[in-house]
Scaffold this motif. Structure first.
Motif: not given
Lengths: 307, 307
Positions: A91-92, A94-95, A98-99, A101, A116, A119-120
């Motif tokens: 679920d995580r 996927l973020a 999705a980001t 894509r 990414i 942000k991490l």
């Protein structure tokens, strides 16, 4: 300036060690994208994500891939909708997909990866080997299989015959990779302990990359992914055997065809020879961040000794 | 054969009631897609999903939208990656959006909806109003806003001036909608208690739909979404007031411009008049499946009495 080429878990661990001992402006981490694939409408980049998650310290240590504290409600629901469940997308996690894509239409994979990683909370630059798609295709006794179909869906069970990197001839090396290769301050290139055939070869298959490395004044040092004549993880050992490359320092040097100036090997392989490549024996298994840091420091010192 | 036109929560509840009292071959449920939108790379179809989840009995009763037992790890991770978090996409709900997006290249929205509904165990046919994109755009005192930006992101706070349905003129009614309108066995058309301006008007804006309904021999009956002169849910009341439509049977009949043969109204509105439309007063608030079933039965009996 140090250029590190990395693939999956082992490569990510050494990259984290290098990031712990080098400031961001002294390290460029370039990651294999040959095992990227489109799945359920996402662009999944397993090696990029493994490197980012590992450097951010949010990787799942028990599982060896993905995020710590992951949940699987999406996969459960996909299964109920009759969708493909052979590749697990948390679920995580996927973020991230999705980001990526959602950004792809108007951003390069390099820019998306930098976003990414930022942000991490990662300070060190991480870039894909190319912004253009390259796809590893494995020829097996069951025919040609896209890499993740071979590796995950079929659990690397079909017999590996050969691998090709679809799109590699037309792909341009990423700006970060080109900049590192052209940097007069480049001190060494480190091939992280990733599978040479699956993770490093796609990077070397990009136009001019191999030629530029061969012409390089700076030393090229691989950290061997083998310990005591064995690949550390299961499928890699099987694949290396099927490819016919000995899981030894000499096998590694032979596979890279004279590209290596030095190889960091495990103490279990001390006393080996590897053609013209110098050897440095130490403990190469990275169980924790101290191991990562120590191996990174030793690798850098060894590489500098070869200049 | 009964044709039901539905939008959000209220519409979905009556559709579930109709499905409880009619066999699958006697009911066609057609759903608004004007509030569909592209978000984080997904195609989100809020009304289609609300109707499907409600008919499957997996909808979240407390929340009023989405799935029961939903989790939010994806949204949490999207927030950490700096992504848009104003529209909540649950981990399980995401599987619907991902499945839809992955199927879209080679399947119509009708086929995808049938697939998802089938996997959710729904026997009754549910179809979008059109397979072509129609997008509701709200003109407000802050300018034009895509529907979900107006409704969710800005919580319907800007003053509603008017709404237009982008793409409606070029959109073809879906095969299921056309088939129902042309079906000689069509006994009645039920406009479910959805917001007339936001949920039913987009369906009526499709080419020929309004003309075919006006020419129809079968009665057209709306179930009023108003109770005691009030819209049941907050934003709808504010919007109706801003549009200048009275939240009464007469206001509803006037808005539909003579299209309605009958209106099922709440007992709280008994004694109202609504032009040429016949009225049937009953309890219209649907708290549970018994309410849904009873209201559906009464609505069908009332419609048949108007033939």
């Amino acid at each position: 300036m140090i250029l590190a080429l990395a693939g999956g878990v082992g490569g990510a661990r050494l990259a984290r060690g290098l990031a712990a001992v080098l400031p961001p402006e002294k390290l460029s981490i370039i990651v294999n994208t040959g095992d990227d694939f489109e799945h359920l409408g996402f662009l999944v980049c397993p090696d990029l994500d493994t490197v980012c998650y590992t450097l951010a310290g949010v990787n799942n240590l028990a599982q060896g891939w993905g995020l710590a504290g992951e949940s699987w409600a999406f996969m459960d629901a996909i299964g109920k909708l009759g969708g493909e469940t052979w590749f697990n997308l948390g679920d995580r996690d996927l973020a991230t997909h999705a980001t990526r894509r959602a950004m792809l239409g108007s951003n390069s994979l390099s820019a998306i990866t930098a976003h990414i990683a930022g942000k991490l909370g990662i300070a060190h630059p991480i870039a894909p080997m190319s912004d253009d798609p390259v796809r590893s295709i494995v020829d097996t006794d069951e025919g040609e299989l896209a890499f993740q179909h071979y590796f995950v869906r079929r659990r690397a069970e079909p017999r590996f015959r050969s691998i090709r990197f679809d799109g590699a001839e037309a792909a341009r090396p990423s700006p970060a990779l080109l900049a590192s290769l052209e940097d007069p301050a480049l001190e060494a290139v480190i091939l992280c302990p990733s599978n040479p055939v699956l993770s490093i070869a796609p990077i070397l298959a990009l136009p001019e990359v191999r030629a530029r490395l061969e012409a390089l004044g700076a030393p090229i040092v691989a950290v061997s992914p083998f310990i005591g004549g064995q690949a550390i993880k299961g499928p890699a050992a099987k694949i290396m055997a099927e490819i016919g490359i000995a899981t030894t320092p000499a096998g590694l040097a032979g596979y890279y065809g004279g590209l290596l100036d030095g190889i960091v090997i495990d103490r279990a392989d001390a006393g080996s020879e590897a053609g013209s490549a110098a050897l440095h024996a130490t403990d190469t298994l990275m169980r924790n961040s101290d191991d990562q840091k120590r191996l990174a420091s030793e690798t850098l010192a060894f590489a500098r000794s070869l200049r």
